[in-house]
Design an enzyme around this catalytic site. Structure first.
Site, PDB file in Angstrom:
ATOM      1  CB  CYS A   1      -1.569  -4.283   3.183  1.00  0.00           C
ATOM      2  SG  CYS A   1      -2.548  -2.787   3.017  1.00  0.00           S
ATOM      3  CB  SER A   2      -2.076  -3.016  -2.505  1.00  0.00           C
ATOM      4  OG  SER A   2      -3.355  -2.565  -2.131  1.00  0.00           O
TER       5      SER A   2
END
Length: 115
Positions: A11-12
């Site tokens: 997840c960024s």
């Protein structure tokens, strides 16, 4: 300062939150919550500390949310918490806990208030 982050490395937003912790020289423990999901009682504490309901912490865009029909308003808080424990991909992330409180890193800058 010490922190704990419920992290998903894919997840960024989660990676950006880790970067903020590192930039602020915070010692932190990483919990890969997809591998080590929080217990139902731990989820209740997190929800209480966030001042949120289980429904608010659910990731509604996940296919599992639709598959399990979690939009059904008749589902209880306990049923939603059980679903998040059994399918941790449903938990909004990242969640960071410090001695100053708990915050969701969406956006990542949200955690500044607890550093």
């Amino acid at each position: 300062m010490n922190a704990k982050i419920y992290h998903n490395s894919r997840c960024s937003k989660s990676r950006a939150t880790v970067a903020i912790l590192e930039q602020n020289e915070v010692d932190f423990d990483v919990v890969n919550y997809l591998v080590e999901p929080p217990s139902e009682s731990e989820l209740r504490v997190i929800l209480s500390d966030l001042g949120m309901s289980a429904r608010e912490l659910l990731r509604k865009s996940e296919s599992k949310y639709k598959e399990l029909e979690l939009s059904n308003k008749s589902l209880s808080e306990d049923e939603l918490i059980k679903a998040m424990h059994e399918f941790p991909i449903l938990i909004e992330r990242p969640i960071v806990r410090t001695e100053k409180g708990v915050a969701i890193g969406r956006p990542p800058e949200n955690i500044q208030s607890i550093l």
